[in-house]
Motif scaffolding. Structure first.
Motif, mmCIF file in Angstrom:
data_model
loop_
_atom_site.group_PDB
_atom_site.id
_atom_site.type_symbol
_atom_site.label_atom_id
_atom_site.label_comp_id
_atom_site.label_asym_id
_atom_site.label_seq_id
_atom_site.Cartn_x
_atom_site.Cartn_y
_atom_site.Cartn_z
ATOM 1 N N HIS A 148 0.839 -1.201 0.000
ATOM 2 C CA HIS A 148 0.000 0.000 0.000
ATOM 3 C C HIS A 148 0.872 1.248 0.000
ATOM 4 O O HIS A 148 1.997 1.229 0.496
ATOM 5 C CB HIS A 148 -0.857 0.069 1.275
ATOM 6 N N GLN A 181 -6.847 1.376 3.322
ATOM 7 C CA GLN A 181 -7.335 0.012 3.134
ATOM 8 C C GLN A 181 -6.739 -1.042 4.070
ATOM 9 O O GLN A 181 -7.405 -2.033 4.339
ATOM 10 C CB GLN A 181 -7.112 -0.424 1.683
ATOM 11 N N VAL A 236 1.013 -8.657 -3.753
ATOM 12 C CA VAL A 236 0.159 -7.992 -4.737
ATOM 13 C C VAL A 236 0.031 -6.518 -4.359
ATOM 14 O O VAL A 236 0.091 -6.174 -3.186
ATOM 15 C CB VAL A 236 -1.255 -8.630 -4.814
ATOM 16 N N CYS A 272 -2.101 -3.082 -3.752
ATOM 17 C CA CYS A 272 -3.472 -2.714 -3.381
ATOM 18 C C CYS A 272 -4.180 -2.210 -4.640
ATOM 19 O O CYS A 272 -3.620 -1.426 -5.407
ATOM 20 C CB CYS A 272 -3.434 -1.621 -2.320
ATOM 21 N N THR A 273 -5.401 -2.660 -4.846
ATOM 22 C CA THR A 273 -6.149 -2.241 -6.032
ATOM 23 C C THR A 273 -6.797 -0.870 -5.860
ATOM 24 O O THR A 273 -7.307 -0.308 -6.819
ATOM 25 C CB THR A 273 -7.234 -3.274 -6.383
ATOM 26 N N VAL A 274 -6.761 -0.329 -4.639
ATOM 27 C CA VAL A 274 -7.348 0.985 -4.393
ATOM 28 C C VAL A 274 -6.306 2.091 -4.557
ATOM 29 O O VAL A 274 -6.489 3.026 -5.326
ATOM 30 C CB VAL A 274 -7.990 1.051 -2.988
ATOM 31 N N ARG A 309 -3.098 1.731 -5.649
ATOM 32 C CA ARG A 309 -2.222 1.463 -6.797
ATOM 33 C C ARG A 309 -0.758 1.858 -6.566
ATOM 34 O O ARG A 309 -0.196 2.693 -7.272
ATOM 35 C CB ARG A 309 -2.745 2.172 -8.033
ATOM 36 N N ASP A 329 1.857 0.261 -7.281
ATOM 37 C CA ASP A 329 2.689 -0.140 -8.413
ATOM 38 C C ASP A 329 2.855 1.026 -9.402
ATOM 39 O O ASP A 329 3.931 1.247 -9.947
ATOM 40 C CB ASP A 329 2.138 -1.382 -9.115
#
Length: 150
Positions: A106, A112, A135, A137-139, A141, A143
């Motif tokens: 994150h 999150q 992975v 965080c998809t919230v 981002r 990356d």
């Protein structure tokens, strides 16, 4: 004309809204996002002693939520910059499930994380994303933010 840049809706101080070209977006130290925008206005220009009305670009910055996306515009080409001191640490959250442990990376200001999290530096955060058990965080981002720093 070169590649078209996306437009965004900008609310002016008097409540009017205009559409402006999005040049880039920057995340500041406090986590806020500021957009660099361009709006072409008509201005008086003196040419050979004669006044003429010519288009003149005005470039300025405004924060979200003053700047809002417009449905159907493609913002994937907009450069996202991060203030150099905005990301000094990243958060790694451990999530446990029946299939094992996953490490979720994150941004430091992400709301999150719900489990145990640890602060890591830039190099460790970038290396973590290369692991099979990690992975982004998809919230928040992270990356996308790391791409601009490495």
């Amino acid at each position: 004309m070169s590649t078209a840049r996306p437009l965004a809706s900008v609310t002016l101080p008097d409540g009017q809204t205009v559409r402006a070209v999005v040049l880039d977006r920057r995340q500041e130290v406090d986590g806020s996002y500021w957009y660099t925008l361009e709006l072409v206005l008509i201005s008086k220009v003196d040419r050979f002693g004669q006044p003429r009305a010519e288009p003149q670009p005005v470039i300025w910055q405004a924060p979200y939520p003053v700047v809002q996306p417009i449905a159907g515009e493609d913002y994937s080409t907009v450069t996202v910059r991060i203030a150099p001191t905005a990301v000094q640490v990243w958060l790694v959250e451990e999530r446990h499930s029946a299939t094992g442990t996953v490490h979720v990376l994150h941004r430091p200001n992400c709301a999150q994380p719900t489990g145990r999290s640890e602060r890591v530096g830039l190099e460790d955060a970038a290396a973590l994303l290369g692991h099979d058990d990690a992975v982004p965080c998809t919230v928040c981002r992270p990356d996308a933010g790391l791409r601009g720093l490495i």
